[in-house]
Design an enzyme around this catalytic site. Sequence first.
Site, PDB file in Angstrom:
ATOM      1  N   GLU A 152       0.131  -4.216  -5.433  1.00  0.00           N
ATOM      2  CA  GLU A 152       1.458  -3.676  -5.706  1.00  0.00           C
ATOM      3  C   GLU A 152       1.382  -2.392  -6.520  1.00  0.00           C
ATOM      4  O   GLU A 152       0.451  -2.194  -7.315  1.00  0.00           O
ATOM      5  CB  GLU A 152       2.338  -4.674  -6.477  1.00  0.00           C
ATOM      6  CG  GLU A 152       3.137  -5.630  -5.614  1.00  0.00           C
ATOM      7  CD  GLU A 152       2.449  -6.963  -5.461  1.00  0.00           C
ATOM      8  OE1 GLU A 152       2.950  -7.786  -4.688  1.00  0.00           O
ATOM      9  OE2 GLU A 152       1.410  -7.170  -6.114  1.00  0.00           O
ATOM     10  N   THR A 153       2.388  -1.569  -6.315  1.00  0.00           N
ATOM     11  CA  THR A 153       2.638  -0.407  -7.153  1.00  0.00           C
ATOM     12  C   THR A 153       4.075  -0.505  -7.648  1.00  0.00           C
ATOM     13  O   THR A 153       4.980  -0.838  -6.875  1.00  0.00           O
ATOM     14  CB  THR A 153       2.431   0.900  -6.373  1.00  0.00           C
ATOM     15  OG1 THR A 153       1.047   1.014  -6.013  1.00  0.00           O
ATOM     16  CG2 THR A 153       2.819   2.117  -7.197  1.00  0.00           C
TER      17      THR A 153
END
Length: 287
Positions: A50-51
């Site tokens: 994830e970002t």
Amino acid sequence: MTTETRTEILRYSAFTTDPAAGNPAGVVLDATAIDAERMLAIAAEVGYSETAFVTARDDRQRRFQVRYFSPLTEVPFCGHATVATAVALAERIGAGDLLFDTAAGEIRVATVIDAEGVAQAELTSVPTRSRPAGDEELDAALGALGWARADLDPALPPHVAFGGVEHLVLAAATRARLADLDYDFDGLAAVMRTHGWTTVQLLWRESADRYHARDPFPIGGVVEDPATGAAAAAFGGYLRAIGEVREPATIRVRQGEDMGRPSELTVTVDPADARVRVAGRAVPIAD
């Protein structure tokens, strides 16, 4: 100058003090001018599970709107990227309490920086819930994993637990069963999409307050997560729901060890409160 050249992407590893361990997350602290399509493209370029993107911020009130993207899709909440983002903010605006507005709801995060300059964040989840997994759900997941019902710990029943997003919780009877993970990536992804699960949380109980975990994440385009804060929150709610925690308790979850990226998550559960606290450290990853 284009949006691409202005976008600063930070990289942190969460639930560790070693940049080569833990779960890496991308962090964009100024995403006010970035649309969802570009956020997804950035997350794919970064390549981490994830970002996090801060799409609105009020530093004075210490309140931030945050969105989370895997390489394949947006997710409502991500624990390790929350910890990474909170640490990045604490390093820039000072330690203290933060409030994140996410698609899953308000997430309060307490941050501190120790004498050595290493920051820790403790998030408080949205209210958790947990229910027994149905036979059809369980059989489909076990089939994709290549597990049998005999591989499960009968003392820890299969559940679908929620701590911002839903996770199927399966407890292995042995550490060896947990270590031997070789699953049908596309098959498990299809099962997860059908039932709306973000990860499948596989666990083994070492002791009453010590667990080992692995979290396949094929719907995000990632074989496995080295540390999953959202699943840890859901797991705390699961332990509360099945009666394993009857008084306030702190649980340690060791994850990522079988991947060579060991992570430590601290889960605090109060039977009188549906919210669960998940804490860990995070450190920058050098470019």
